[in-house]
Design a protein around this motif. Structure first.
Motif, PDB file in Angstrom:
ATOM      1  N   GLN A  88       0.693  -1.262  -0.028  1.00 14.35           N
ATOM      2  CA  GLN A  88       0.143  -0.459  -0.197  1.00 14.35           C
ATOM      3  C   GLN A  88       0.602   1.487  -0.206  1.00 14.35           C
ATOM      4  O   GLN A  88       0.565   2.455  -0.672  1.00 14.35           O
ATOM      5  CB  GLN A  88      -0.610  -0.236   1.322  1.00 14.35           C
ATOM      6  N   ALA A  89       1.967   0.987   0.855  1.00 14.16           N
ATOM      7  CA  ALA A  89       2.936   2.511   0.681  1.00 14.16           C
ATOM      8  C   ALA A  89       3.912   2.335  -0.233  1.00 14.16           C
ATOM      9  O   ALA A  89       4.986   3.415  -0.346  1.00 14.16           O
ATOM     10  CB  ALA A  89       3.842   2.115   2.529  1.00 14.16           C
ATOM     11  N   SER A  90       4.007   1.473  -1.811  1.00 12.47           N
ATOM     12  CA  SER A  90       4.461   1.731  -2.736  1.00 12.47           C
ATOM     13  C   SER A  90       6.470   1.083  -2.199  1.00 12.47           C
ATOM     14  O   SER A  90       7.064   1.549  -2.511  1.00 12.47           O
ATOM     15  CB  SER A  90       5.159   2.398  -3.448  1.00 12.47           C
ATOM     16  N   GLN A 134      14.131  -9.007  -4.334  1.00  7.71           N
ATOM     17  CA  GLN A 134      14.350  -7.769  -4.281  1.00  7.71           C
ATOM     18  C   GLN A 134      15.691  -7.482  -5.138  1.00  7.71           C
ATOM     19  O   GLN A 134      16.651  -7.451  -4.540  1.00  7.71           O
ATOM     20  CB  GLN A 134      15.252  -7.173  -2.909  1.00  7.71           C
ATOM     21  N   THR A 135      15.310  -6.861  -6.286  1.00  5.63           N
ATOM     22  CA  THR A 135      16.414  -6.566  -7.258  1.00  5.63           C
ATOM     23  C   THR A 135      16.654  -5.572  -6.996  1.00  5.63           C
ATOM     24  O   THR A 135      15.682  -4.503  -7.564  1.00  5.63           O
ATOM     25  CB  THR A 135      16.211  -7.056  -8.635  1.00  5.63           C
ATOM     26  N   ARG A 136      17.646  -4.543  -7.938  1.00  7.15           N
ATOM     27  CA  ARG A 136      18.495  -2.923  -8.393  1.00  7.15           C
ATOM     28  C   ARG A 136      16.884  -2.856  -8.899  1.00  7.15           C
ATOM     29  O   ARG A 136      16.334  -0.975  -8.129  1.00  7.15           O
ATOM     30  CB  ARG A 136      19.260  -2.589  -8.409  1.00  7.15           C
ATOM     31  N   ALA A 137      17.080  -2.978  -9.807  1.00  7.64           N
ATOM     32  CA  ALA A 137      15.395  -2.420 -10.575  1.00  7.64           C
ATOM     33  C   ALA A 137      14.246  -2.226 -10.165  1.00  7.64           C
ATOM     34  O   ALA A 137      13.456  -1.140  -9.687  1.00  7.64           O
ATOM     35  CB  ALA A 137      15.533  -3.129 -11.768  1.00  7.64           C
ATOM     36  N   TYR A 138      13.898  -3.170  -9.311  1.00 14.62           N
ATOM     37  CA  TYR A 138      12.711  -3.957  -8.424  1.00 14.62           C
ATOM     38  C   TYR A 138      12.687  -2.631  -7.900  1.00 14.62           C
ATOM     39  O   TYR A 138      11.599  -1.481  -6.893  1.00 14.62           O
ATOM     40  CB  TYR A 138      12.551  -4.281  -7.757  1.00 14.62           C
ATOM     41  N   ARG A 139      13.810  -2.610  -6.510  1.00 20.01           N
ATOM     42  CA  ARG A 139      13.702  -1.263  -5.646  1.00 20.01           C
ATOM     43  C   ARG A 139      13.707   0.087  -5.969  1.00 20.01           C
ATOM     44  O   ARG A 139      13.042   0.626  -6.047  1.00 20.01           O
ATOM     45  CB  ARG A 139      15.065  -1.472  -4.590  1.00 20.01           C
ATOM     46  N   LEU A 140      14.385   0.587  -7.892  1.00 13.80           N
ATOM     47  CA  LEU A 140      14.325   1.175  -7.914  1.00 13.80           C
ATOM     48  C   LEU A 140      13.542   1.922  -8.495  1.00 13.80           C
ATOM     49  O   LEU A 140      12.610   2.933  -8.082  1.00 13.80           O
ATOM     50  CB  LEU A 140      15.240   1.747  -9.064  1.00 13.80           C
ATOM     51  N   VAL A 157      10.884  12.829  -8.126  1.00 16.16           N
ATOM     52  CA  VAL A 157      11.908  12.472  -9.787  1.00 16.16           C
ATOM     53  C   VAL A 157      11.503  13.130 -10.547  1.00 16.16           C
ATOM     54  O   VAL A 157      12.487  13.542 -11.187  1.00 16.16           O
ATOM     55  CB  VAL A 157      11.553  10.879  -9.328  1.00 16.16           C
ATOM     56  N   ALA A 158       9.903  12.802 -10.652  1.00 14.76           N
ATOM     57  CA  ALA A 158       9.669  13.550 -12.004  1.00 14.76           C
ATOM     58  C   ALA A 158      10.401  15.385 -11.958  1.00 14.76           C
ATOM     59  O   ALA A 158      11.089  15.564 -13.033  1.00 14.76           O
ATOM     60  CB  ALA A 158       7.991  13.946 -12.629  1.00 14.76           C
ATOM     61  N   LEU A 159      10.253  15.635 -10.781  1.00  9.30           N
ATOM     62  CA  LEU A 159      11.054  17.543 -11.305  1.00  9.30           C
ATOM     63  C   LEU A 159      12.738  17.325 -11.213  1.00  9.30           C
ATOM     64  O   LEU A 159      13.226  17.891 -11.980  1.00  9.30           O
ATOM     65  CB  LEU A 159      10.857  18.070  -9.814  1.00  9.30           C
ATOM     66  N   ALA A 160      13.109  16.247 -10.432  1.00  6.94           N
ATOM     67  CA  ALA A 160      14.985  16.242 -10.843  1.00  6.94           C
ATOM     68  C   ALA A 160      14.366  15.962 -12.140  1.00  6.94           C
ATOM     69  O   ALA A 160      15.854  16.023 -12.432  1.00  6.94           O
ATOM     70  CB  ALA A 160      15.136  14.803  -9.623  1.00  6.94           C
ATOM     71  N   LEU A 161      14.119  15.218 -12.707  1.00  8.02           N
ATOM     72  CA  LEU A 161      14.388  14.187 -14.410  1.00  8.02           C
ATOM     73  C   LEU A 161      14.394  15.706 -14.677  1.00  8.02           C
ATOM     74  O   LEU A 161      15.318  16.749 -15.991  1.00  8.02           O
ATOM     75  CB  LEU A 161      12.977  13.774 -14.765  1.00  8.02           C
ATOM     76  N   VAL A 162      12.309  16.644 -14.762  1.00  3.40           N
ATOM     77  CA  VAL A 162      13.076  17.787 -15.697  1.00  3.40           C
ATOM     78  C   VAL A 162      14.163  19.103 -15.413  1.00  3.40           C
ATOM     79  O   VAL A 162      14.803  19.385 -15.984  1.00  3.40           O
ATOM     80  CB  VAL A 162      11.526  18.566 -15.058  1.00  3.40           C
ATOM     81  N   PHE A 163      14.539  19.035 -13.619  1.00  2.46           N
ATOM     82  CA  PHE A 163      15.603  19.949 -13.702  1.00  2.46           C
ATOM     83  C   PHE A 163      16.615  19.315 -14.192  1.00  2.46           C
ATOM     84  O   PHE A 163      17.905  20.568 -14.633  1.00  2.46           O
ATOM     85  CB  PHE A 163      15.793  20.101 -11.909  1.00  2.46           C
ATOM     86  N   PHE A 167      11.185   3.181  -5.532  1.00  6.63           N
ATOM     87  CA  PHE A 167      11.397   4.139  -5.340  1.00  6.63           C
ATOM     88  C   PHE A 167      11.197   5.510  -6.242  1.00  6.63           C
ATOM     89  O   PHE A 167      10.189   6.033  -5.151  1.00  6.63           O
ATOM     90  CB  PHE A 167      13.265   3.948  -4.999  1.00  6.63           C
ATOM     91  N   CYS A 168      10.961   4.923  -7.563  1.00  3.75           N
ATOM     92  CA  CYS A 168      10.358   6.546  -7.714  1.00  3.75           C
ATOM     93  C   CYS A 168       8.862   6.202  -7.740  1.00  3.75           C
ATOM     94  O   CYS A 168       8.148   7.242  -8.190  1.00  3.75           O
ATOM     95  CB  CYS A 168      10.956   5.969  -9.751  1.00  3.75           C
ATOM     96  N   MET A 169       8.230   5.757  -7.607  1.00  5.59           N
ATOM     97  CA  MET A 169       6.564   5.050  -7.393  1.00  5.59           C
ATOM     98  C   MET A 169       6.349   5.845  -6.112  1.00  5.59           C
ATOM     99  O   MET A 169       5.187   6.909  -6.357  1.00  5.59           O
ATOM    100  CB  MET A 169       5.963   3.890  -7.188  1.00  5.59           C
ATOM    101  N   ARG A 170       7.218   5.545  -5.673  1.00  7.30           N
ATOM    102  CA  ARG A 170       6.971   6.318  -3.474  1.00  7.30           C
ATOM    103  C   ARG A 170       7.297   7.999  -3.732  1.00  7.30           C
ATOM    104  O   ARG A 170       5.901   8.728  -3.329  1.00  7.30           O
ATOM    105  CB  ARG A 170       7.836   5.850  -3.144  1.00  7.30           C
TER     106      ARG A 170
END
Length: 199
Positions: free
Chosen positions: A37-39, A47-53, A64-70, A56-59
């Motif tokens: 529920q908490a993403s 627990q792969t790195r891709a899964y954890r990443l 993350v979107a602002l960081a990518l735009v920046f 993190f991006c979902m959470r």
């Protein structure tokens, strides 16, 4: 991993035929459901790195979107600054090369002018026999001094030889101009105009 697949993984672990592979307690199952529920990454999924990443991006999707735009804006700004700097450096180099070429041409023209001025120095209003110096004498004097005065500067020597050849042509002495033109051709100088006039 899509959310429904995470839920399937939780259900599969909770109902695994091997009791040792199941959740150790109801609290462990509840913790995984709360993490879903908490993403957060759930324990039922490898627990792969891709899964954890991804989790993190979902959470922190907005961060993350602002960081990518920046990062994109900064990257575009840096690229533009570097492009403009490269263009400025190229323009400065071209200007320096043009200035150097102009200075070299000016220096060459000054040397040629000094040479032509010196041709007339020492030739007084009368020659040894008391006669006025002739055009032929001036041209001969210039021709004799070319090789001595323009050693190591073939471009300037070609220019002066071309002037002397033109002078002989204008003095109606193509017999004196031809050897000079042949020397220029042998040296690889551009002599289209005098050759055309000599013909």
């Amino acid at each position: 991993i899509p959310r429904d697949r995470e839920l399937q993984a939780i259900v599969a672990r909770a109902t695994d035929p091997d009791p040792a592979a199941r959740y150790a307690s109801v609290e462990a199952l509840r913790e995984d459901l709360d993490r879903l529920q908490a993403s957060l990454p759930v324990h039922a999924v490898r627990q792969t790195r891709a899964y954890r990443l991804r989790k993190f991006c979902m959470r922190y999707r907005w961060g993350v979107a602002l960081a990518l735009v920046f990062a994109s804006v900064v990257g575009a700004f840096v690229w533009r600054v570097q492009s403009e700097r490269a263009a400025a450096v190229q323009a400065r180099n071209e200007a320096d090369a043009a200035r150097a070429a102009a200075e070299a041409a000016n220096h060459s023209a000054s040397r040629v002018n000094r040479f032509l001025g010196q041709v007339f120095v020492g030739v007084g209003p009368t020659g040894r026999d008391g006669a006025e110096p002739t055009l032929t004498q001036f041209i001969e004097r210039a021709e004799q001094r070319v090789e001595r005065d323009f050693v190591g500067t073939p471009g300037e020597r070609h220019e002066v030889l071309l002037l002397v050849a033109n002078a002989w042509i204008n003095a109606r002495r193509p017999d004196r101009a031809s050897p000079l033109l042949l020397r220029l051709i042998d040296d690889g100088a551009f002599v289209a105009d005098p050759v055309r006039r000599a013909d």
